[in-house]
Design an enzyme around this catalytic site. Sequence first.
Site, short mmCIF file in Angstrom:
data_model
loop_
_atom_site.label_atom_id
_atom_site.label_comp_id
_atom_site.label_asym_id
_atom_site.label_seq_id
_atom_site.Cartn_x
_atom_site.Cartn_y
_atom_site.Cartn_z
N TYR A 1 46.45 76.93 35.69
CA TYR A 1 45.91 75.66 36.17
C TYR A 1 46.82 74.48 35.81
O TYR A 1 47.24 74.32 34.66
CB TYR A 1 44.52 75.40 35.60
CG TYR A 1 43.98 74.02 35.94
CD1 TYR A 1 43.48 73.76 37.21
CD2 TYR A 1 44.02 72.98 35.02
CE1 TYR A 1 43.01 72.50 37.55
CE2 TYR A 1 43.56 71.72 35.35
CZ TYR A 1 43.06 71.49 36.61
OH TYR A 1 42.61 70.23 36.95
N HIS B 1 46.37 59.59 41.32
CA HIS B 1 45.36 59.28 40.31
C HIS B 1 45.47 57.84 39.79
O HIS B 1 44.59 57.40 39.04
CB HIS B 1 45.45 60.26 39.13
CG HIS B 1 44.90 61.63 39.45
ND1 HIS B 1 45.11 62.25 40.65
CD2 HIS B 1 44.13 62.48 38.71
CE1 HIS B 1 44.51 63.43 40.64
NE2 HIS B 1 43.90 63.59 39.48
N ASN C 1 45.90 63.48 30.70
CA ASN C 1 44.68 64.18 30.31
C ASN C 1 44.30 63.83 28.87
O ASN C 1 44.95 64.27 27.93
CB ASN C 1 44.90 65.68 30.44
CG ASN C 1 43.73 66.40 31.09
OD1 ASN C 1 43.55 67.58 30.91
ND2 ASN C 1 42.93 65.68 31.85
N TYR D 1 11.93 36.74 7.27
CA TYR D 1 12.66 38.01 7.35
C TYR D 1 14.15 37.80 7.65
O TYR D 1 14.99 38.58 7.20
CB TYR D 1 12.07 38.89 8.44
CG TYR D 1 10.69 39.43 8.16
CD1 TYR D 1 10.03 39.18 6.97
CD2 TYR D 1 10.04 40.23 9.11
CE1 TYR D 1 8.76 39.68 6.72
CE2 TYR D 1 8.78 40.74 8.88
CZ TYR D 1 8.14 40.45 7.68
OH TYR D 1 6.89 40.96 7.45
N ARG E 1 15.39 37.12 4.09
CA ARG E 1 15.00 38.09 3.08
C ARG E 1 15.46 39.50 3.42
O ARG E 1 15.78 40.30 2.53
CB ARG E 1 13.47 38.08 2.95
CG ARG E 1 12.97 38.79 1.72
CD ARG E 1 11.47 39.01 1.66
NE ARG E 1 10.66 38.21 2.55
CZ ARG E 1 9.45 38.60 2.97
NH1 ARG E 1 8.95 39.75 2.57
NH2 ARG E 1 8.75 37.81 3.76
N PHE F 1 39.11 67.16 26.66
CA PHE F 1 39.30 65.87 27.34
C PHE F 1 38.00 65.10 27.53
O PHE F 1 38.02 63.93 27.89
CB PHE F 1 39.92 66.10 28.73
CG PHE F 1 39.18 67.12 29.55
CD1 PHE F 1 37.93 66.86 30.07
CD2 PHE F 1 39.73 68.37 29.78
CE1 PHE F 1 37.24 67.80 30.81
CE2 PHE F 1 39.05 69.32 30.52
CZ PHE F 1 37.80 69.04 31.04
N GLU G 1 33.90 68.53 38.28
CA GLU G 1 33.70 67.70 37.08
C GLU G 1 32.28 67.14 37.18
O GLU G 1 32.06 66.00 37.55
CB GLU G 1 34.76 66.61 37.03
CG GLU G 1 36.18 67.20 36.95
CD GLU G 1 37.27 66.21 37.33
OE1 GLU G 1 36.96 65.02 37.50
OE2 GLU G 1 38.43 66.64 37.45
#
Length: 639
Positions: free
Chosen positions: A139, A169, A282, A370, A373, A419, A504
């Site tokens: 791959y 990409h 990646n 508060y 405190r 990844f 994915e």
Amino acid sequence: MPRYTVHVRGEWLAVPCQDGSLTVRWLGREAVRRYMKNKPDNGGFASVDEVKFYVRRCKGLGLLDHDDLLEVALEDNEFVEVVIEGDVMSPDFIPSQPEGVYLYSKYREPDKLTPEAEKRVQDSREVIESIVREKTVVYGITTGFGKFARTVIPTNKLRELQVNLVRSHSAGVGKPLIPERCRMLMALRINVLAKGYSGISLETLKQAIEMFNASCLPYVPEKGTVGASGDLAPLSHLALGLIGEGKMWSPKSGWADAKYVLEAHGLKPVTLKPKEGLALINGTQMITSLGCEAVERASAIARQADIVAALTLEVLKGTTKAFDTDIHALRPHRGQIEVAFRFRSLLDSDHHPSEIAESHRFCDRVQDAYTMRCCPQVHGVANDTIAFVKDIIMTEINSATDNPMVFAKRGETISGGNFHGEYPAKALDYLAIGVHELAAISERRIERLCNPSLSELPAFLVAEGGLNSGFMIAHCTAAALVSENKGLCHPSSVDSLSTSAATEDHVSMGGWAARKALRVIEHVEQVLAIELLAACQGIEFLRPLKTTTPLEKVYDLVRSVVRPWIKDRFMAPDIEAVHRLLVDQKVWEVAAPYIEKYRMEQNQELFPESRPVSPTAFSLDSLRKKTDDKHDHLESEDL
């Protein structure tokens, strides 16, 4: 023959100059002429003569006199920008030099790989070369990507495959990362590659390190990653610059075409070999690079929040009894104990007498609200949250996050899921939620300072109320920021959208988790800046009484940049000035010596025979500083 690279309206033009006696005016006109020649409508101009412009260096943005000779004013191949009058205010105008960036100095010692790292990189690369020689189907090396994982690519197209991957990409959108953040991104990616599990060649890795050392930083849009299968879009833009395409920034050039920037620094673009495009893109480095900054800034503002709150408590004439050691020993969360300790170190009357505290010693109040405190409990969990997230991020930045992973000793590659950005995504969502509470409680303290029925001070901390509005709208700003944070604190990592044709099918959305965490932290800084301003203004109405020595030092620091509020004036610059003090950790620097001295004294009282040890304050400074203009080494065992 001298040549100059000129930026005109988003385009870069190479302008040769045959005559050294030509002027800057000639260079500007010639650049505009060439720009008009390339436009069908002449760029909207009838002739060069009607164009009014000024010329400036890309480095430092220094203006050049039109009558200066080029051979005197500029160096060969220098980058300059022609700014056409009227363009600066246009929404389409993109300056070549981003505002507020550090101009990185020349590094004293360039980063380089250790011999051990070089050996690991070479060994893993040999596995890739063997796969290519034997035409094994693996791959991303001899196949396509994602849905195309079963498509086998011919050997003669394996290099083209990697270039196509990077180009396709590179699909991010939005503003580019500022140079500091891009440099951090690049540092972390180099660190991963240097571990020797990516299969990148030593030649390519060394080229990337040379670009890093020269601060040649690619144009990386901030939006586009879903945080699974790596931060593919931003890391592809990073890789695109390395191969000499797209835009790139350097101190010498500002933003320019990557090929021109590399040429100006004597560097050559990377020529991708099989698997190298995938190796570059990646991983989770976009998430973690922003996450590093988020953790560092969160740590800084969290400890300064204790100082700001302590000053507010003094102004509101609160009691220190809620910070008693024995109370917090019964609920021993580390953050809670540390915050209570800091309050004691700043307010303990035995160490730092306070005239303000003495003035109400015998008042009839039983306990405080508060927001004062419960600071140890509320601020404390923010500190513990930061410590938790810091541990996740530090593990992540020192992990190998590629796919497939290359195991040289086994002589094989294995596909996995390192990844996936779920770890840093979840951690940074948690960080935003935890740190936001510092602003939420701070805004309530601002309300108490501004409300005369709660503070016993003039309404909105100003004399002649009605004529003057004082801190009325500053408090509104704090409320607006806190409200905005509530929306930003919705976890992005609870969302997932299937991508890449369902290959994915679960993603982390970690990129948005990181970006919104930074925005939340910036809002926290701004709210605390307003509280610090308001507390110092409150001190003015208690004079001539003084607070404790360390808090007086904090007051003096604020007054060194912002004068007291006598009557209404433009307030935004005051808020920004104090915000800058917090971002630069100046408030901590002033108070820290008193806090640590108190710690040593307390340790000596508890352990008189032992040597006092101060706890180590965590920070990602060691990594961040490697990417700024004062330091030169990446923080890694491999570099």
